[in-house]
Design a protein around this motif. Structure first.
Motif, PDB file in Angstrom:
ATOM      1  N   ASP B 269       0.863  -1.264  -0.071  1.00  0.00           N
ATOM      2  CA  ASP B 269      -0.097   0.062  -0.058  1.00  0.00           C
ATOM      3  C   ASP B 269       0.984   1.276   0.100  1.00  0.00           C
ATOM      4  OD1 ASP B 269      -2.187  -1.427  -0.042  1.00  0.00           O
ATOM      5  OD2 ASP B 269      -2.638  -1.282   2.080  1.00  0.00           O
ATOM      6  N   ALA B 270       1.945   1.217   0.835  1.00  0.00           N
ATOM      7  CA  ALA B 270       2.808   2.187   0.755  1.00  0.00           C
ATOM      8  C   ALA B 270       3.687   2.582  -0.524  1.00  0.00           C
ATOM      9  CB  ALA B 270       3.968   2.190   1.928  1.00  0.00           C
ATOM     10  N   GLY B 271       3.764   1.427  -1.315  1.00  0.00           N
ATOM     11  CA  GLY B 271       4.294   1.420  -2.650  1.00  0.00           C
ATOM     12  C   GLY B 271       5.713   1.151  -2.636  1.00  0.00           C
ATOM     13  N   SER B 272       6.196   0.527  -1.447  1.00  0.00           N
ATOM     14  CA  SER B 272       7.550   0.240  -1.568  1.00  0.00           C
ATOM     15  C   SER B 272       8.120  -1.257  -2.093  1.00  0.00           C
ATOM     16  CB  SER B 272       8.276   0.018  -0.100  1.00  0.00           C
ATOM     17  OG  SER B 272       7.427  -0.491   0.756  1.00  0.00           O
ATOM     18  N   ILE B 273       7.017  -2.135  -2.247  1.00  0.00           N
ATOM     19  CA  ILE B 273       7.339  -3.370  -3.109  1.00  0.00           C
ATOM     20  C   ILE B 273       6.223  -3.379  -4.004  1.00  0.00           C
ATOM     21  CG2 ILE B 273       8.807  -4.391  -1.419  1.00  0.00           C
ATOM     22  CD1 ILE B 273       6.285  -5.827  -0.238  1.00  0.00           C
ATOM     23  N   LYS B 274       6.623  -4.273  -5.208  1.00  0.00           N
ATOM     24  CA  LYS B 274       5.625  -4.387  -6.063  1.00  0.00           C
ATOM     25  C   LYS B 274       4.132  -5.259  -5.508  1.00  0.00           C
ATOM     26  CE  LYS B 274       8.509  -6.306  -8.986  1.00  0.00           C
ATOM     27  NZ  LYS B 274       8.985  -7.037 -10.246  1.00  0.00           N
ATOM     28  N   PRO B 275       3.209  -4.952  -6.251  1.00  0.00           N
ATOM     29  CA  PRO B 275       1.993  -5.857  -5.848  1.00  0.00           C
ATOM     30  C   PRO B 275       2.103  -7.263  -6.231  1.00  0.00           C
ATOM     31  CG  PRO B 275       1.562  -4.468  -7.781  1.00  0.00           C
ATOM     32  CD  PRO B 275       2.861  -4.235  -7.258  1.00  0.00           C
ATOM     33  N   TYR B 276       1.438  -8.123  -5.356  1.00  0.00           N
ATOM     34  CA  TYR B 276       1.573  -9.653  -5.794  1.00  0.00           C
ATOM     35  C   TYR B 276       0.164 -10.063  -5.112  1.00  0.00           C
ATOM     36  CZ  TYR B 276       1.973  -9.531  -0.575  1.00  0.00           C
ATOM     37  OH  TYR B 276       1.781  -9.376   0.760  1.00  0.00           O
ATOM     38  N   CYS B 277      -0.249 -11.118  -5.536  1.00  0.00           N
ATOM     39  CA  CYS B 277      -1.510 -11.683  -4.818  1.00  0.00           C
ATOM     40  C   CYS B 277      -1.300 -13.108  -4.323  1.00  0.00           C
ATOM     41  CB  CYS B 277      -2.426 -12.189  -5.919  1.00  0.00           C
ATOM     42  SG  CYS B 277      -1.775 -13.465  -7.254  1.00  0.00           S
ATOM     43  N   PHE B 278      -2.065 -13.071  -2.965  1.00  0.00           N
ATOM     44  CA  PHE B 278      -1.991 -13.954  -2.033  1.00  0.00           C
ATOM     45  C   PHE B 278      -3.103 -14.815  -1.927  1.00  0.00           C
ATOM     46  CE2 PHE B 278      -2.357 -14.494   2.702  1.00  0.00           C
ATOM     47  CZ  PHE B 278      -1.416 -15.483   2.779  1.00  0.00           C
ATOM     48  N   VAL B 279      -2.653 -16.260  -1.893  1.00  0.00           N
ATOM     49  CA  VAL B 279      -3.794 -17.091  -1.718  1.00  0.00           C
ATOM     50  C   VAL B 279      -3.545 -17.966  -0.649  1.00  0.00           C
ATOM     51  CG1 VAL B 279      -4.983 -19.281  -3.205  1.00  0.00           C
ATOM     52  CG2 VAL B 279      -3.946 -17.235  -4.330  1.00  0.00           C
ATOM     53  N   GLU B 280      -4.358 -18.329   0.244  1.00  0.00           N
ATOM     54  CA  GLU B 280      -4.189 -19.049   1.466  1.00  0.00           C
ATOM     55  C   GLU B 280      -5.272 -20.182   1.221  1.00  0.00           C
ATOM     56  OE1 GLU B 280      -5.766 -16.962   4.732  1.00  0.00           O
ATOM     57  OE2 GLU B 280      -5.106 -18.630   6.193  1.00  0.00           O
ATOM     58  N   ILE B 281      -4.680 -21.685   1.556  1.00  0.00           N
ATOM     59  CA  ILE B 281      -5.670 -22.787   1.222  1.00  0.00           C
ATOM     60  C   ILE B 281      -5.290 -23.470   2.380  1.00  0.00           C
ATOM     61  CG2 ILE B 281      -5.565 -24.761   0.106  1.00  0.00           C
ATOM     62  CD1 ILE B 281      -4.907 -23.274  -2.222  1.00  0.00           C
ATOM     63  N   ASN B 282      -6.342 -24.114   3.189  1.00  0.00           N
ATOM     64  CA  ASN B 282      -6.119 -25.134   4.370  1.00  0.00           C
ATOM     65  C   ASN B 282      -6.472 -26.471   3.620  1.00  0.00           C
ATOM     66  OD1 ASN B 282      -6.366 -26.852   6.531  1.00  0.00           O
ATOM     67  ND2 ASN B 282      -6.556 -24.643   7.617  1.00  0.00           N
ATOM     68  N   GLY B 283      -5.347 -27.215   3.839  1.00  0.00           N
ATOM     69  CA  GLY B 283      -5.360 -28.739   3.212  1.00  0.00           C
ATOM     70  C   GLY B 283      -6.640 -29.716   3.985  1.00  0.00           C
ATOM     71  N   LEU B 284      -7.044 -29.266   5.127  1.00  0.00           N
ATOM     72  CA  LEU B 284      -8.026 -30.135   5.790  1.00  0.00           C
ATOM     73  C   LEU B 284      -9.422 -29.471   5.337  1.00  0.00           C
ATOM     74  CD1 LEU B 284      -7.129 -30.977   9.510  1.00  0.00           C
ATOM     75  CD2 LEU B 284      -8.298 -32.338   7.717  1.00  0.00           C
ATOM     76  N   LYS B 285      -9.378 -28.347   4.723  1.00  0.00           N
ATOM     77  CA  LYS B 285     -10.671 -27.847   4.378  1.00  0.00           C
ATOM     78  C   LYS B 285     -11.145 -28.015   3.208  1.00  0.00           C
ATOM     79  CE  LYS B 285     -10.553 -24.578   8.275  1.00  0.00           C
ATOM     80  NZ  LYS B 285     -10.229 -22.936   8.531  1.00  0.00           N
ATOM     81  N   LEU B 286     -10.366 -28.632   2.465  1.00  0.00           N
ATOM     82  CA  LEU B 286     -10.481 -29.122   0.955  1.00  0.00           C
ATOM     83  C   LEU B 286     -11.342 -30.501   1.064  1.00  0.00           C
ATOM     84  CD1 LEU B 286      -6.985 -28.483  -0.567  1.00  0.00           C
ATOM     85  CD2 LEU B 286      -9.156 -27.207  -0.985  1.00  0.00           C
ATOM     86  N   ALA B 287     -12.279 -30.372   0.197  1.00  0.00           N
ATOM     87  CA  ALA B 287     -13.105 -31.794   0.151  1.00  0.00           C
ATOM     88  C   ALA B 287     -12.230 -32.980  -0.409  1.00  0.00           C
ATOM     89  CB  ALA B 287     -14.335 -31.635  -0.735  1.00  0.00           C
ATOM     90  N   SER B 288     -11.374 -32.708  -1.394  1.00  0.00           N
ATOM     91  CA  SER B 288     -10.248 -33.788  -1.760  1.00  0.00           C
ATOM     92  C   SER B 288      -8.948 -33.178  -2.257  1.00  0.00           C
ATOM     93  CB  SER B 288     -10.919 -34.667  -2.916  1.00  0.00           C
ATOM     94  OG  SER B 288     -10.927 -33.832  -4.118  1.00  0.00           O
ATOM     95  N   PRO B 289      -8.034 -33.711  -2.156  1.00  0.00           N
ATOM     96  CA  PRO B 289      -6.766 -33.025  -2.517  1.00  0.00           C
ATOM     97  C   PRO B 289      -6.693 -32.344  -3.752  1.00  0.00           C
ATOM     98  CG  PRO B 289      -6.260 -35.005  -1.467  1.00  0.00           C
ATOM     99  CD  PRO B 289      -7.797 -35.130  -1.464  1.00  0.00           C
ATOM    100  N   GLU B 290      -7.448 -32.846  -4.808  1.00  0.00           N
ATOM    101  CA  GLU B 290      -7.565 -32.457  -6.281  1.00  0.00           C
ATOM    102  C   GLU B 290      -8.226 -31.154  -6.287  1.00  0.00           C
ATOM    103  OE1 GLU B 290      -8.183 -35.636  -5.708  1.00  0.00           O
ATOM    104  OE2 GLU B 290      -6.384 -36.708  -6.549  1.00  0.00           O
ATOM    105  N   ASN B 291      -9.129 -30.987  -5.445  1.00  0.00           N
ATOM    106  CA  ASN B 291      -9.624 -29.848  -5.439  1.00  0.00           C
ATOM    107  C   ASN B 291      -9.219 -28.349  -5.068  1.00  0.00           C
ATOM    108  OD1 ASN B 291     -12.421 -29.883  -5.722  1.00  0.00           O
ATOM    109  ND2 ASN B 291     -13.147 -29.965  -3.676  1.00  0.00           N
ATOM    110  N   ILE B 292      -7.537 -28.695  -4.953  1.00  0.00           N
ATOM    111  CA  ILE B 292      -6.840 -27.471  -4.453  1.00  0.00           C
ATOM    112  C   ILE B 292      -6.679 -26.724  -5.744  1.00  0.00           C
ATOM    113  CG2 ILE B 292      -4.537 -28.466  -4.980  1.00  0.00           C
ATOM    114  CD1 ILE B 292      -3.741 -26.811  -2.689  1.00  0.00           C
TER     115      ILE B 292
END
Lengths: 419, 595
Positions: B269-292
């Motif tokens: 936000d302050a502009g000191s580094i480049k923007p990136y995207c962040f994806v958070e996944i929890n293995g136990l909350k996936l119905a099956s591993p492939e769902n990831i």
């Protein structure tokens, strides 16, 4: 016709009471050390202070875990109307994660008048539950999850428990997860990462002590004075009952009842049987009522099964027992028949039946589970070739033969010689 | 709404008028210019407590307003002037804003007449829609305005056409329908007018869900994560960026990573580094591993597809860079919690995920979190070679760290005796080093203390508990509850016959030297014990029932009761525990000689 006998009314009243756990357990609700007050404190703190909690109610079956929990929930619903939503799951029905989550979503939808879709996937449902937790937290609503037979939820990967307990630690909602289990080691069954998220509040439910038993007896059986019953009758009934309760013989009955099983549930079933035996003509609970109730509740199914056997079936049982003493590795119908024949040859008994009659008797024994097949393999084989084992011990067989009305003396002899 | 007294003129400020519902406040969402040159705006109204269905409630403050979901298009001419509507936290700090300052804590649904707290600004990373709206809110100068009475506007939203058929709440195609229905019909009084005691305050700060202001004891690890991510983002060429974080539960793995990501977002936000995207996944909350795959794809593009299609598109995305559009060019940080759940039989899922970062210009950074230290070693060599390079270990906390964690949380709350905290942290450090456990012990101890205090207060003529602290004894009790198995108490309070049964189990075990026995043998032992000590032998069927009941509680391990005399039995606890529990039982003193 319209006027009912006061004794019948009293009987109905007593039965209603005994079937109503709320009534029975109210006597313990006032003391601060009771499980009721402790549980109520935990759950109401979640309602008033907006925090997440998880607790586990442990104890043998029939000690009032669910009854107390239901009482607490009922009280909370009354105290804080419109702010509590109860979700009930049972391990026997919902141990599978997918179906459990769906059930949670369904109940949440019903409670909040939302439209539920059966087609939603696991992800949808879990996101929905999390969103609901958050929204309910914002609206000051508490969600209570009751997981009955908690130990069964720990099968598999424990996805449901993980997502619920993880939500407890990450979402600012107000929810309580209450697990109920008769397994004392239920919290050890949790996986490490699930256990770390569980807050280890344990309440132990124990069978009643002697004093509590006395209290319950009086609480449940004494008639109230302000009910619609004639006061003379109530006074006479109560006096008679107190007499009975202090009787030594009555104490013996209770002791013999609690000798094997001292839980609330057992006691209440016994009292219910006694009340059902109450003589409505005289209108009082007598000592005999309690005696008949005791004998009706302490049954010996295997011994009674022996009483119903035919002579031929007893022969087969004795033969199987003799084979067991000879330490034959496997016994089946054919080897039993061989023994039966040899017995017949040496003693010339009057009871000798044809092979197919014996087979029918044998099958009957199998159905009554006095004998059982050793394994479930070999379904293609017919019964007579499959190995069987005797399920009753020689002592029971002895006892059964002794009390049999017309047992041939030869059977006793055969059994004794075998032993 | 009482009409303003006619004919009488009294000098009132705009605030008074507003509170008498002669003026309204509104929050402007958008402004536009019509063809005829007039300016219009779209806004949602604020209302005063008197205008709600529940009316003014005793806990309402004088300057309290509710935000509604009642939208209206209004001509710009009707705006009088600017006013401030603030959240409680800002309201407390308000100084120089003048007279037109109002407090708003709740949202009011005009269709359902229900209240809901306005979610805090902090949790706007939940979903993007929310974030934008909150971002607007966040801007310190609220573009709120007083608007003259325009009564016809109120009837507008009520005539809005309802959707043709009701939408299911739980099948999420982008959003959840019907959540607006949830809300309190009345704001419960205990929430607003309850003054917290010190112990209750402590209880609230010790909650696991409360995010602490600072995270002590993990600065080194957090620095390492920060340099790792920064290095990966800032370099043009990022190859094979993979970090494996392991440690026992409750050592702050996920929390540290998330804290790092929050800090980095501030820097973006302050502009000191480049923007990136962040994806958070929890293995136990996936119905099956492939769902990831689908989850990652949805997070990156916003479309929902099946996992096979998602895998294909992700493969394309991460391998050919040239065709990528400008927007896709941002580096992507992928956080996978409970990584061990993704291990399938042929380990294809893990392989794919770990293979992407090695592709040139994939710009993918993967952070995996799991409990086991040797997870890479247990996998196929082609995976462990990709995974095992950079690792970070979160060791269990020692007692000093735990103490510091608790103390930082309790900062400013005086509820605990100092040794009590030390005791709790030492105890937990000795067992697991799990911070969650330590916090829960303290919270439970505070709860016990609170329970005790309330009990004291309920007795009228007891000495008033002026200042109660959580004592050592409370912590001790909480630890007992948490760590001690309850089997001894259950054995002690069980029925006479079960006690004899257990004693016979121990006796049989000593005699034969084997831990396992059958019901047949045991019943003989029990009958021997009974006859030689003048007890009534209850019969085999009763004994079987007692055995099964003990099995149900898992004091015994036993086979189902159908097997009757062939049933195998075994004690689930060491026989010493049984001896200890039954040695001095009052009604059966003779048991001691068999134990």
């Amino acid at each position: 016709m319209g006027v009912e006998n006061p004794a019948e009314q009293a009987q109905v009243l007593l039965r209603t009471r005994l079937c109503n756990p709320d009534f029975i357990f109210t006597i313990f609700s006032h003391s601060p050390d009771s499980n009721y007050s402790k549980l109520k404190y935990i759950m109401s703190s979640s309602v008033t202070e907006a925090c997440n909690n998880s607790a586990l109610l442990l104890g043998p079956r029939g000690c009032g875990k669910i009854a107390i929990l239901e009482m607490v929930i009922k009280d909370l619903l009354q105290e804080y109307p419109d702010t509590i939503c109860v979700i009930k799951l049972n391990g026997l029905l919902h141990s599978e994660d997918n179906c459990a989550l769906k059930e949670i979503a369904r109940q949440l939808c019903i409670e909040n008048q939302l439209v539920f879709s059966k087609m939603a996937s696991f992800d949808d449902n879990s996101q929905f539950v999390i969103a609901m937790l958050r929204e309910c937290g914002l609206a000051h609503k508490t969600i209570i999850f009751v997981l009955d037979e908690f130990d069964l939820f720990t099968q598999g990967k424990q996805r449901l428990l993980y997502s619920l307990l993880d939500a407890m630690q990450s979402v600012t909602s107000q929810a309580v997860v209450v697990g109920v289990s008769c397994r004392l080691d239920a919290d050890q069954l949790l996986e490490k990462r699930v256990r770390s998220r569980f807050s280890h509040r344990k309440l132990l439910f124990l069978p009643p002590s002697q004093e509590d038993l006395q209290k319950i007896l009086q609480h449940a059986l004494l008639l109230p004075t302000e009910s619609g019953l004639p006061s003379q009758y109530v006074a006479a009934y109560n006096k008679k009952l107190l007499n009975t309760l202090s009787d030594e013989k009555f104490k013996d009955i209770i002791e013999s009842l609690c000798h094997s099983d001292s839980t609330y549930n057992h006691l209440l079933r016994f009292l219910f049987a006694a009340v059902c035996h109450m003589d409505t003509k005289s209108g009082y609970l007598s000592l005999d009522n309690f005696k008949t109730a005791l004998s009706s509740i302490q049954r010996q199914p295997k011994l009674e099964a022996l009483q119903d056997c035919s002579i031929l079936e007893l022969y087969i049982l004795v033969c199987l027992r003799r084979l067991e003493v000879k330490e034959l590795e496997t016994t089946n119908f054919n080897s039993a028949m061989k023994e039966y024949k040899s017995v017949h040859d040496s003693f010339q008994t009057s009871d000798y039946y044809a092979w197919n009659v014996c087979l029918r008797a044998f099958e009957h024994l199998l159905q009554r589970q006095l004998i059982s097949l050793v394994d479930n393999r070999g379904h293609s084989q017919s019964v007579e070739f499959r190995p069987v084992r005797l399920l009753i011990s020689s002592h029971e067989l002895h006892q059964g033969l002794k009390s049999y009305r017309s047992c041939p003396a030869i059977l006793h002899k055969l059994l004794d010689r075998g032993v | 709404m009482p009409p303003p007294p006619k004919g009488k003129k009294r000098v009132r400020t705009a605030k008074d008028k507003l509170l008498d519902s002669d003026l309204w406040a509104a929050h402007i969402e958008s402004i536009w210019k019509e063809v005829d040159g007039t300016y219009w705006f779209r806004a949602h109204w604020y209302i005063i407590p008197e205008e709600t269905a529940a009316g003014r409630q005793p806990h309402n403050l004088r300057r309290e307003l509710y935000r509604t979901n009642d939208f209206a298009d209004v001509e710009m001419e009707s705006v009088i002037r600017h006013c401030y509507v603030m959240y409680p936290k800002e309201f407390e700090k308000a100084r120089n804003e003048g007279d037109d300052v109002f407090l708003c804590e709740y949202e009011y649904d005009i269709h359902w007449h229900s209240f809901k707290r306005i979610s805090e600004i902090e949790d706007n990373d939940v979903d993007d829609d929310e974030a934008e709206k909150d971002g607007d809110w966040n801007s310190c100068e609220d573009p709120d305005s007083d608007v003259e009475d325009e009564r016809e506007n109120q009837s507008n939203p009520l005539t809005r056409p309802s959707p043709a058929h009701p939408l299911a709440a739980n099948s999420r195609k982008g959003r959840i329908f019907g959540l607006q229905k949830i809300g309190a019909k009345k704001i419960p009084e205990h929430v607003r007018s309850h003054k917290l005691t010190e112990i209750e305050k402590a209880n609230a700060t010790l909650l696991l869900a409360t995010l602490p202001k600072s995270l002590p004891c993990r600065t080194k690890e957090m620095e390492e994560i920060t340099t790792f991510i920064k290095g990966a983002i800032c370099e043009d060429q990022c190859l094979g960026r993979y970090l494996y974080i392991h440690g026992v539960p409750g050592t702050g793995k996920t929390m540290s990573v998330l804290a790092v990501m929050r800090n980095l977002r501030c820097e973006v936000d302050a502009g000191s580094i480049k923007p990136y995207c962040f994806v958070e996944i929890n293995g136990l909350k996936l119905a099956s591993p492939e769902n990831i795959y689908s989850v990652i794809y949805e997070a990156l593009t916003g479309h929902r597809v099946g996992w096979k299609k998602a895998l294909q598109s992700l493969n394309e995305r991460f391998s050919n860079v040239t065709e990528r559009s400008k927007e896709d060019d941002r580096p992507c940080v992928l956080l996978i919690d409970e990584l061990d759940l993704l291990v399938t039989r042929n380990q294809a899922v893990l392989y794919n995920i770990l293979d992407w970062p090695t592709k040139p210009n994939s710009k993918l950074i993967v952070i995996g979190i799991a409990n086991t230290m040797d997870l890479p070693e247990k996998l196929l060599p082609r995976i462990s070679s990709r995974m095992g390079i950079q690792r970070l270990c979160f060791g269990p906390y020692n007692y000093r760290q735990l103490q510091e964690i608790i103390l930082t949380r309790l900062n400013g709350v005086d509820a605990f005796e100092k040794p009590a905290i030390e005791f709790a942290s030492r105890k937990v450090a000795a067992v697991s080093g799990d911070a969650r456990r330590a916090l829960e012990i303290c919270r439970r101890a505070a709860e016990l203390a609170d329970y005790r205090v309330k009990k004291l207060l309920s007795i009228p003529n007891s000495a008033a508990a002026g200042k109660m602290l959580v004592r050592m004894a409370d912590v001790e009790a909480a630890i007992q509850e948490m760590f001690q198995a309850p089997h001894i108490q259950v054995m002690r309070s069980s029925s006479t016959l079960s006690k004899i049964f257990l004693a016979a189990m121990v006796y049989e075990g000593h005699r034969t030297g084997m831990s396992e026995t059958t019901f047949d043998k045991l019943a003989i032992t029990v009958s021997c014990l009974c006859t030689s000590n003048g007890e009534k032998f209850p019969g085999w069927d009763m004994l079987l029932k007692v055995g099964c009941k003990l099995g149900e509680c898992r004091i015994l391990l036993c086979e189902p009761g159908v097997k009757h005399k062939l049933q195998k039995l075994q004690l689930n606890f060491p026989s010493d525990d049984v001896s200890f529990a039954l040695k001095d039982s009052k009604e059966l003193p003779w048991l001691a000689k068999y134990l």
